[in-house]
Structures are given as structure tokens and as C-alpha cells.
Design a protein around this motif. Structure first.
Motif, short mmCIF file in Angstrom:
data_model
loop_
_atom_site.label_atom_id
_atom_site.label_comp_id
_atom_site.label_asym_id
_atom_site.label_seq_id
_atom_site.Cartn_x
_atom_site.Cartn_y
_atom_site.Cartn_z
N ARG A 41 0.85 -1.19 0.00
CA ARG A 41 0.00 0.00 0.00
C ARG A 41 0.88 1.24 0.00
NH1 ARG A 41 -4.26 -0.35 4.75
NH2 ARG A 41 -4.87 1.62 3.75
N PRO A 42 0.57 2.21 -0.83
CA PRO A 42 1.39 3.44 -0.85
C PRO A 42 1.24 4.21 0.45
CG PRO A 42 -0.59 3.72 -2.19
CD PRO A 42 -0.53 2.26 -1.81
N ARG A 43 2.31 4.93 0.82
CA ARG A 43 2.23 5.76 2.02
C ARG A 43 1.21 6.87 1.82
NH1 ARG A 43 8.49 5.93 2.73
NH2 ARG A 43 8.27 7.60 1.23
N THR A 44 0.54 7.21 2.90
CA THR A 44 -0.44 8.29 2.84
C THR A 44 0.00 9.45 3.73
OG1 THR A 44 -1.70 7.22 4.62
CG2 THR A 44 -2.36 6.73 2.35
N TYR A 45 1.29 9.56 3.92
CA TYR A 45 1.83 10.62 4.77
C TYR A 45 3.16 11.11 4.22
CZ TYR A 45 4.59 6.67 6.56
OH TYR A 45 5.41 5.57 6.67
N VAL A 46 3.55 12.31 4.63
CA VAL A 46 4.86 12.83 4.28
C VAL A 46 5.88 12.11 5.16
CG1 VAL A 46 6.34 14.86 4.21
CG2 VAL A 46 3.91 15.08 3.68
N SER A 47 6.86 11.50 4.53
CA SER A 47 7.86 10.74 5.29
C SER A 47 9.07 11.61 5.60
CB SER A 47 8.31 9.52 4.49
OG SER A 47 9.40 8.88 5.12
N SER A 48 9.55 11.52 6.83
CA SER A 48 10.72 12.30 7.23
C SER A 48 11.96 11.91 6.44
CB SER A 48 10.99 12.11 8.73
OG SER A 48 11.17 10.74 9.03
N SER A 49 11.98 10.71 5.89
CA SER A 49 13.17 10.24 5.18
C SER A 49 13.42 10.97 3.87
CB SER A 49 13.06 8.73 4.92
OG SER A 49 11.96 8.45 4.08
N GLY A 50 12.39 11.60 3.31
CA GLY A 50 12.57 12.26 2.01
C GLY A 50 12.45 13.76 2.03
N LEU A 51 12.24 14.36 3.21
CA LEU A 51 11.99 15.81 3.26
C LEU A 51 13.22 16.64 2.92
CD1 LEU A 51 9.58 16.51 6.24
CD2 LEU A 51 9.36 17.31 3.91
N GLY A 52 14.40 16.03 2.99
CA GLY A 52 15.61 16.79 2.67
C GLY A 52 15.90 16.90 1.19
N ARG A 53 15.06 16.30 0.36
CA ARG A 53 15.25 16.44 -1.09
C ARG A 53 15.02 17.89 -1.51
NH1 ARG A 53 11.46 11.51 -3.06
NH2 ARG A 53 10.21 12.38 -1.38
N ASP A 54 15.66 18.29 -2.59
CA ASP A 54 15.64 19.69 -2.99
C ASP A 54 14.28 20.17 -3.51
OD1 ASP A 54 18.67 20.82 -3.06
OD2 ASP A 54 18.63 18.69 -3.53
N CYS A 55 13.56 19.30 -4.20
CA CYS A 55 12.36 19.74 -4.91
C CYS A 55 11.08 19.45 -4.11
CB CYS A 55 12.28 19.05 -6.27
SG CYS A 55 10.91 19.63 -7.29
N LEU A 56 10.37 20.50 -3.73
CA LEU A 56 9.11 20.35 -3.00
C LEU A 56 8.04 19.66 -3.85
CD1 LEU A 56 8.86 23.74 -1.09
CD2 LEU A 56 9.00 21.47 -0.06
N ARG A 57 8.06 19.93 -5.15
CA ARG A 57 7.08 19.29 -6.04
C ARG A 57 7.28 17.76 -6.02
NH1 ARG A 57 4.63 20.70 -11.08
NH2 ARG A 57 4.53 22.82 -10.24
N GLN A 58 8.52 17.33 -6.03
CA GLN A 58 8.81 15.89 -6.00
C GLN A 58 8.32 15.26 -4.70
OE1 GLN A 58 12.84 14.00 -5.25
NE2 GLN A 58 12.78 13.91 -7.48
N ILE A 59 8.54 15.95 -3.58
CA ILE A 59 8.06 15.45 -2.29
C ILE A 59 6.54 15.37 -2.30
CG2 ILE A 59 7.96 15.93 0.18
CD1 ILE A 59 10.67 17.41 -0.18
N GLN A 60 5.90 16.34 -2.92
CA GLN A 60 4.43 16.36 -2.98
C GLN A 60 3.91 15.21 -3.83
OE1 GLN A 60 2.81 19.98 -4.62
NE2 GLN A 60 0.81 19.66 -3.66
N TYR A 61 4.54 14.94 -4.97
CA TYR A 61 4.14 13.81 -5.80
C TYR A 61 4.21 12.51 -4.98
CZ TYR A 61 4.13 16.19 -10.38
OH TYR A 61 3.84 16.98 -11.46
N ASP A 62 5.27 12.38 -4.21
CA ASP A 62 5.46 11.18 -3.40
C ASP A 62 4.36 11.08 -2.34
OD1 ASP A 62 6.66 8.88 -2.57
OD2 ASP A 62 8.37 9.83 -1.60
#
Length: 265
Positions: A41-62
């Protein structure tokens, strides 16, 4: 002289042919790994493991579990690496325990320690917490472990985790803040090729933790409002989108690059 290998098909000076059994075994394992991953099942939350990525749009897609571009799903080899990294935590934790550390990695019910905020839409799970140990350091202390290939491991050893892998540093700062563990965290990196272990104390960076927390809020609020956050790149040819090295940092190709720039067109 009798040539006992005349029917083997081997050509001297050429690479040995791969036996059919090797290809067959790899094929069925790869198929099973990919099927298991698709069934998760895909995650339904923002994961702390990926918040340091540069692109906010990419984090939002995830966060929104937007389907990745065709061909951008994790390859079976990558799934193997992920699983090996997870199992490496158990190996390293075992080493710490036999050395005399009191390391807690899970609750009595077997679940990981972690935190959640924003009504469960922002979460993080830690590798563990040192309660005491034979090494002079401040306890209790967050433990974060990564299993890395030789090149990445050497880069972390040379420059330290904050410079070499800022995504990991952001993850550590968030855990220290939300788990109320402000003492320097013990970060360890296991070299998958040589099994060497690197250890580093990472001081709590309150500013970084606040910045990452604000990012999580921005992702959740924009998503609820049906708005797309800005890209970190100005053109689809940017390293952030296509992948590669930039300013001493490695960026994996964005799994949503075609979708993202296709919307602009």
C-alpha cells in the motif's frame, strides 16, 4: 592430447557464459520482488526520510502517491538494495549489543519507535535509541544507520554525513526534534562491500529541524488546497530532474519528471 572440454562451448580468452540456471533464478526472484512491491500500500503521509530532497514538487508527488513515469518504478536490483539495507540495521544493532550498548530498536509489540504530526499526515520511524553504553557519549541518543556502497561510504567518511548526504542529516534533525532526543545522534554507515563501519556524532541542528518541519506543513497544506508546489528546477534538463552530480551532491533521476514538465506544456 585429448580435449575433454571440446563440447563445453567455452572459448579460451572469452568471458564464461552465464549458465541458464542463473538467469532463471534471477528472473523468478526479480518477478516476485516486483510483484511484492506493487502489492504494498502506498504511504499516505509525508515521510521524514525524504523531506531533505531539494524539490518540493517531488516530495508532494510522493506524498500524494502520484503514479511515476513509465519505466521509473524501482528496479528489482534497487529493491534488493533496500532490503539489504533494512537487514543491515539488525546486523549492526547486534554488534552494538554484544559490545555492551543498551540499544532499543522496537517497542514491546515489535513496532518501530517513531512520531506522527499533522493528524497522521507527517510521520517518521527511527532505527533506534541508545540508552547507555561503554563509549563516552551523551545518553540517551538517537541512532540512525545506513548501508552504503563503497563510493558513497567513502564520501561520507571523507566529508561527514551533513555535507555528503544532507537528506540523511535532515532526517536525523527531525528525529531528534520530534522524539525529544537533543543529544548528539550516533550515525553509523555500513560499507556493503567491505562491512567496515563508520560512526559519527551529529549535533542537533534545531534550525534544520524547523526548516524540514515547515516543509512538511507546506506539502500537506498545498495538497489539501489542490495546489502544486514550485519546482526546484527551471528547466527539464536540470540535474535535479534528469539526475547526476551538482555542487558535490548526487541526485537520482526524478521519477515524475515527464509528468511534471508535461503539465507545463
Amino acid at each position: 592430447m585429448i580435449d575433454l572440454n571440446h563440447g563445453s562451448g567455452f572459448l579460451y580468452g572469452a568471458g564464461a557464459p552465464r549458465p541458464p540456471i542463473a538467469e532463471a533464478v534471477s528472473a523468478v526472484i526479480d518477478t516476485a520482488l516486483s510483484a511484492r512491491h506493487r502489492a504494498e500500500r502506498p504511504r499516505t503521509y509525508v515521510s521524514s526520510s525524504g523531506l531533505g530532497r531539494d524539490c518540493l514538487r517531488q516530495i508532494q508527488y510522493d506524498f500524494l502517491a502520484v503514479p511515476k513515469d513509465e519505466g521509473q518504478e524501482f528496479a528489482p536490483r534497487t529493491l534488493r538494495i533496500f532490503e539489504a539495507g533494512h537487514r543491515a540495521e539488525d546486523i549492526v544493532a547486534g554488534w552494538f549489543r554484544i559490545a555492551g550498548f543498551d540499544l532499543r530498536t522496537e517497542r514491546p509489540d515489535g513496532r518501530q519507535f517513531g512520531f506522527e504530526a499533522l493528524g497522521g499526515r507527517f510521520k517518521g520511524h527511527i532505527d533506534g535509541c541508545f540508552v547507555s553504553g561503554p563509549v563516552a557519549m551523551d545518553y540517551p541518543a538517537l541512532w540512525e544507520n545506513k548501508a552504503l556502497g563503497a563510493a558513497s561510504w567513502k564520501d561520507v567518511v571523507k566529508r561527514g554525513v551533513s555535507l555528503a548526504r544532507p537528506v540523511y542529516a535532515a532526517q536525523i534533525a527531525l528525529y531528534q526534534a520530534y522524539m525529544d532526543l537533543p543529544q548528539p545522534a550516533l550515525f553509523t554507515a555500513l560499507n556493503r562491500d567491505t562491512m567496515e563501519l563508520y560512526a559519527e556524532l551529529v549535533p542537533f541542528d534545531a534550525h534544520l529541524a524547523q526548516e524540514m518541519s515547515d516543509r512538511a506543513v507546506a506539502v500537506v497544506r498545498a495538497s489539501e488546497a489542490g495546489e502544486w508546489l514550485p519546482r526546484a528546477a527551471a528547466e527539464p534538463t536540470a540535474v535535479l530532474c534528469r539526475g547526476g552530480m551538482a555542487v558535490g551532491k548526487w541526485h537520482a533521476p526524478c521519477a515524475w519528471a515527464k509528468r511534471c514538465w508535461g503539465e507545463r506544456r
